[in-house]
Design a protein around this motif. Structure first.
Motif, PDB file in Angstrom:
ATOM      1  N   ARG B  21       0.842  -1.256   0.095  1.00  0.00           N
ATOM      2  CA  ARG B  21      -0.171  -0.028  -0.089  1.00  0.00           C
ATOM      3  C   ARG B  21       0.887   1.233   0.126  1.00  0.00           C
ATOM      4  O   ARG B  21       0.196   2.534  -0.267  1.00  0.00           O
ATOM      5  CB  ARG B  21      -0.846  -0.074   1.103  1.00  0.00           C
ATOM      6  N   PHE B  22       2.229   1.139   0.230  1.00  0.00           N
ATOM      7  CA  PHE B  22       3.173   2.273   0.204  1.00  0.00           C
ATOM      8  C   PHE B  22       2.751   3.227   1.238  1.00  0.00           C
ATOM      9  O   PHE B  22       2.578   4.515   1.048  1.00  0.00           O
ATOM     10  CB  PHE B  22       2.919   2.983  -1.086  1.00  0.00           C
ATOM     11  N   LEU B  23       2.281   3.107   2.420  1.00  0.00           N
ATOM     12  CA  LEU B  23       1.975   4.065   3.681  1.00  0.00           C
ATOM     13  C   LEU B  23       2.937   3.904   4.556  1.00  0.00           C
ATOM     14  O   LEU B  23       3.570   2.577   4.832  1.00  0.00           O
ATOM     15  CB  LEU B  23       0.723   3.611   4.162  1.00  0.00           C
ATOM     16  N   ARG B  73     -14.228  15.139   7.581  1.00  0.00           N
ATOM     17  CA  ARG B  73     -13.520  14.106   7.794  1.00  0.00           C
ATOM     18  C   ARG B  73     -11.966  14.217   8.120  1.00  0.00           C
ATOM     19  O   ARG B  73     -11.376  14.153   8.943  1.00  0.00           O
ATOM     20  CB  ARG B  73     -13.955  12.981   6.966  1.00  0.00           C
ATOM     21  N   THR B  74     -11.380  14.732   6.986  1.00  0.00           N
ATOM     22  CA  THR B  74      -9.861  15.041   6.890  1.00  0.00           C
ATOM     23  C   THR B  74      -9.494  15.916   7.991  1.00  0.00           C
ATOM     24  O   THR B  74      -8.376  15.237   8.797  1.00  0.00           O
ATOM     25  CB  THR B  74      -9.350  15.485   5.420  1.00  0.00           C
ATOM     26  N   CYS B 114       1.776   8.783   7.462  1.00  0.00           N
ATOM     27  CA  CYS B 114       0.671   8.569   6.954  1.00  0.00           C
ATOM     28  C   CYS B 114      -0.121   7.238   6.837  1.00  0.00           C
ATOM     29  O   CYS B 114      -1.430   7.074   6.704  1.00  0.00           O
ATOM     30  CB  CYS B 114       0.619   8.798   5.454  1.00  0.00           C
ATOM     31  N   LEU B 117      -2.847   7.560   9.651  1.00  0.00           N
ATOM     32  CA  LEU B 117      -4.418   8.345   8.940  1.00  0.00           C
ATOM     33  C   LEU B 117      -4.920   7.353   7.915  1.00  0.00           C
ATOM     34  O   LEU B 117      -6.135   7.499   7.758  1.00  0.00           O
ATOM     35  CB  LEU B 117      -3.912   9.828   8.584  1.00  0.00           C
ATOM     36  N   GLY B 118      -4.097   6.780   7.095  1.00  0.00           N
ATOM     37  CA  GLY B 118      -4.437   6.139   5.989  1.00  0.00           C
ATOM     38  C   GLY B 118      -5.239   5.023   6.419  1.00  0.00           C
ATOM     39  O   GLY B 118      -6.515   4.607   5.736  1.00  0.00           O
ATOM     40  N   PHE B 121      -8.887   6.110   7.371  1.00  0.00           N
ATOM     41  CA  PHE B 121      -9.764   6.444   6.285  1.00  0.00           C
ATOM     42  C   PHE B 121     -10.087   5.160   5.657  1.00  0.00           C
ATOM     43  O   PHE B 121     -11.373   4.952   5.228  1.00  0.00           O
ATOM     44  CB  PHE B 121      -8.724   7.079   5.196  1.00  0.00           C
ATOM     45  N   LEU B 122      -9.195   4.194   5.535  1.00  0.00           N
ATOM     46  CA  LEU B 122      -9.715   2.775   4.987  1.00  0.00           C
ATOM     47  C   LEU B 122     -10.677   2.341   5.701  1.00  0.00           C
ATOM     48  O   LEU B 122     -11.465   1.377   5.299  1.00  0.00           O
ATOM     49  CB  LEU B 122      -8.413   1.687   4.895  1.00  0.00           C
TER      50      LEU B 122
END
Lengths: 200, 194
Positions: B21-23, B73-74, B114, B117-118, B121-122
């Protein structure tokens, strides 16, 4: 420093992704095709430009102690704007970029420019700096996207350029996640070999 | 994909947060210089990721959704996570000194990670319920830690290897990470998960 240098510095010499190695997550994640890479670059440039301008305008009003939360709020406002604009006008691109659009808010490149530049400099200088760094980010992403799309799919922006034969059996590895690590590793090694020596 | 066990495996192996996922690439390349630091960072991430998933899940489903404030949300999530990390740091410092010594210095770094936070969101995008969100966060955190420790071990070896000077440092680390990602690609399709 000359105004022109403010712009070119972020574009090439202090390129966020390929030289400073920040903002790597989106750079690796969405550089599978040129379209995604370019779209991501422009979205980040938009956020960077407008947050730089806003922070520069308000720099005398923001108290030093709470500056980081204020920066984050300003950045997240512009991220929300681009999030909804993309969702409305570029739904395909938005779906391809996925959670990396809202995640622009934690891109250290943007908070870094707010802290290191926009908070201390005039609006005009901040615009030039934001554009330079943002377009440098776009450039790096697009270069990576081009390499990965051409080798991994035989196309550039969806057009077959390496011939139909190549398109039938491309180096699929390149558009998969491992290819991203490989491309940036090789690019960084080339930069180390040919560019760094000249500047030192 | 509603079975918690499958969600755990998917988050841990198949969609590994770093390699697929590159996070969380910044700590992955920044803090993975020695196995001990990688372990401390990994623990801190598992801990904060689980807490952040709980808090943001509650904030989203109890406050934002009923009040029609989803567009916030953000901003709300990043501020919630930033204050949560501050709170956890103060709490650990006062009551759990050993735990603080083990992972305290990594906590501030996590605010702008990230990966955290990622994942929040997921959780929302996948419409997970509370249990599944917890399992997803823990699985992702463990996946992060395992990859971190493995990569730190590889890098300790790489420091001693005779490498071309232009490849030293970042380039060879990226290529090593690419090879690890290639190995993890082998897990895709396991149990019919993509």
């Amino acid at each position: 420093m000359k105004r022109r240098n403010l712009f070119t510095r972020g574009l090439v010499k202090e390129n966020a992704v390929l030289v400073l190695m920040i903002g790597l997550c989106p750079a690796l994640a969405v550089s599978g095709t040129v379209r995604d890479a370019f779209g991501m670059g422009l979205a980040a440039t938009f956020v960077l430009l407008f947050s730089n301008v806003m922070i520069s305008i308000m720099r005398k009003k923001i108290p030093n102690e709470v500056r980081i939360p204020v920066f984050i709020l300003i950045i997240s406002t512009f991220v929300t704007i681009i999030d909804y604009v993309m969702q409305a006008f570029q739904p395909d691109l938005y779906r391809a970029l996925g959670i990396f659009v809202p995640l622009i808010v934690v891109n250290c490149m943007i908070l870094g420019r707010a802290e290191a530049f926009a908070y201390k400099n005039s609006v005009i200088d901040s615009i030039l700096d934001g554009l330079g760094v943002g377009l440098g980010f776009t450039l790096a992403l697009t270069v990576m996207g081009a390499i990965r799309e051409i080798l991994g799919n035989g196309t550039f922006l969806g057009m077959a350029i390496l011939g139909e034969g190549f398109k039938e059996s491309p180096v699929i590895f390149m558009i998969l996640p491992p290819g991203a690590f490989l491309v940036i590793g090789v690019l960084k090694a080339l930069i180390n070999k040919y560019v760094k020596k000249e500047t030192q | 994909m509603k079975n918690p066990a499958l969600i755990f495996l998917g988050a841990f192996l198949i969609n590994n947060i770093v390699l697929m996922r590159f996070l969380g690439l910044c700590p992955f390349f920044g803090v993975s210089t020695a196995v001990e630091t990688a372990t401390g960072m990994g623990m801190a991430v598992i801990f904060v990721m689980t807490l952040a998933s709980w808090i943001t899940w509650i904030v989203f489903n109890v406050i934002l959704l009923p009040l029609n404030l989803v567009f916030l949300r953000t901003a709300v999530f990043i501020l919630t996570i930033a204050s949560l990390v501050q709170l956890v740091e103060m709490f650990l410092k006062k009551y759990y000194r050993t735990l603080y010594n083990a992972m305290g210095i990594y906590l501030p770094l996590i605010t702008t990670n990230c990966a955290i936070l990622g994942i929040t969101f997921l959780n929302i995008d996948n419409k997970f319920n509370f249990l599944n969100a917890t399992v997803f966060a823990i699985g992702t955190g463990i996946g992060f830690m395992v990859v971190m420790i493995t990569f730190a071990a590889i890098r300790e070896r790489l420091d001693l290897a005779p490498i071309n000077p232009s490849l030293k440092g970042y380039p060879i680390s990226f290529i090593a990470a690419g090879l690890m990602a290639l190995a993890f690609l082998g897990f895709s399709g396991l149990f019919g998960l993509m």
